[in-house]
Enzyme design. Sequence first.
Site, PDB file in Angstrom:
ATOM      1  N   GLY A   1       0.860  -1.183   0.000  1.00 47.12           N
ATOM      2  CA  GLY A   1       0.000   0.000   0.000  1.00 47.12           C
ATOM      3  C   GLY A   1       0.889   1.222   0.000  1.00 47.12           C
ATOM      4  CB  THR A   2       1.334   3.808  -2.162  1.00 46.62           C
ATOM      5  OG1 THR A   2       0.008   3.791  -2.661  1.00 46.62           O
ATOM      6  CG2 THR A   2       2.155   2.794  -2.910  1.00 46.62           C
ATOM      7  CB  THR A   3       0.211   8.048  -0.586  1.00 46.41           C
ATOM      8  OG1 THR A   3       1.255   7.791  -1.509  1.00 46.41           O
ATOM      9  CG2 THR A   3       0.444   9.390   0.069  1.00 46.41           C
TER      10      THR A   3
ATOM     11  CB  ALA B   1       3.588   3.057  -5.855  1.00 50.75           C
TER      12      ALA B   1
END
Lengths: 253, 279
Positions: B51-53, B226
């Site tokens: 998972g990213t941000t 991403a």
Amino acid sequence: MSTPFYVSPQQAMADRAEYARKGIARGRSLVVLQYADGIVFVGENPSRALHKFSEIYDRIGFAAAGKYNEYENLRIGGVRYADLRGYTYDRDDVTARGLANVYAQTLGTIFSSAGEKPYEVELVVAEVGESASGDQIYRLPHDGSIVDEHGSVAVGGNAEQISSYLDQRHRDGMSLPEALKLAVQALSSQANGADREIPAERLEVAVLDRTRTQQRKFKRIRGRQLARLLEPEVTPAAQADAVSNDEAPEDSE
Amino acid sequence: MEANPRSTGRLPAAFLTPGSSSFMDFLGSHAPDLLPGNRKLPDGIVEAPHGTTIVAATFPGGVVLAGDRRATMGNMIAQRDIEKVFPADEYSAVGIAGTAGLAVEMVKLFQLELEHFEKVEGTTLSLEGKANRLSTMIRSNLGMAMQGLAVVPLFAGWDEGKEKGRIFSYDVTGGRSEEHGFAATGSGSIFARGSMKKLYRSDLTEEQATTLVVQALYDAADDDSATGGPDLYRRIFPIITVITDEGFRRLSEEESSALARSVTERRMEEPDGPRAALL
């Protein structure tokens, strides 16, 4: 070495049962009733910190009469059982029936093992369903038996008399104020007809409310909300108000 | 894992032994194999969706925590609609960046830890207490983090004692630091932080704060492959949560789509977003 006196198993069990019943009878009674939107727990409890009712899991509540340290121990055991089961499988796999079985086995083993003192407790495990027909209420006396109850149940010292009072007056689909008032009347009725008054500050009240939006349906009712529910004449509008203010803080007026 | 290891059906002694109010401590003594940190690690690097941000910002009266919806595995999009922001309890939320599978498991255990304490003690942990518990959990994941399976959450909540929203960020070793104003974690966090640095003010309203985090997520998605931006075609919008003294609230799909649409529309005119004054 002296020979121990022979005591028949019947006599030994009867003695243990009497011991446990006497212990439970010293505590105050409590009642658990179904109402239209769930299950309400009502009891007389002067303490604000030591609860008789508590949340076990999302839809499951716990009520106990008798010796505090013993039922507190069972309560925490139940919370651990439920949380572990929900963590291992899924939250839906935690059921009142499963919990009641574990309690029954625990109480039963303690009651019949000669080395241990029987627990002086009587428990109620209740689960609120999607509708009233899905509600489950189990009563667990000190000896580990399970009684599947409907409508209303009373446990504690004066349970028989309160039960019969409730059996005559409780009906399905009562509103929360109606059920609560009936419960308080039942708790304050005396065998000799001289009813006493239980002030609101001495009442412990909690509900499993199926209309709550949260996953966890257990909620304590205190203070002003409790006073409002106990008011003698409840108009339909005020009733709706009391329910809609469910989550509101104390100063919602 | 049944409650009963033998066949009596009785609660085992560990269940009835007075002890800690922590569910993790109970697991540690009764069923240590169920604790994520106790797993045996194989050698080598494991590829798993990440998972990213995640971004957060405080405003007078509360705090906003939001996340994009993309999970990636290498240069591939593994999932377009993953949920990375969760309520921890009534007054706090946690957003996770890092290995998705482990992070979701960590959140589940964290939620349970807070709920268990509340049921046993009859009262909730302080916000600091909650933040510290999360620290311990991240620390126990350090072995896996060394193999590339790091979990780096952002924790936000309403502090009832101090009467304000607070944000805590973490590093992979469980190091905890309180962030003032705004914070971001994950691969797009550099861009999100830059965006918020320019737009943040300490007197934002709740609506402005939710717009701020959407702008920051948009900027993160703009520059970080991403991180996923609002997907208007598939109707996938960022998850935005608000925590105030009234508790946790997740914006409905309608609300978050309206926010995402208005930000996207403005970007058609100004692709780089709102401009801050030069001086």
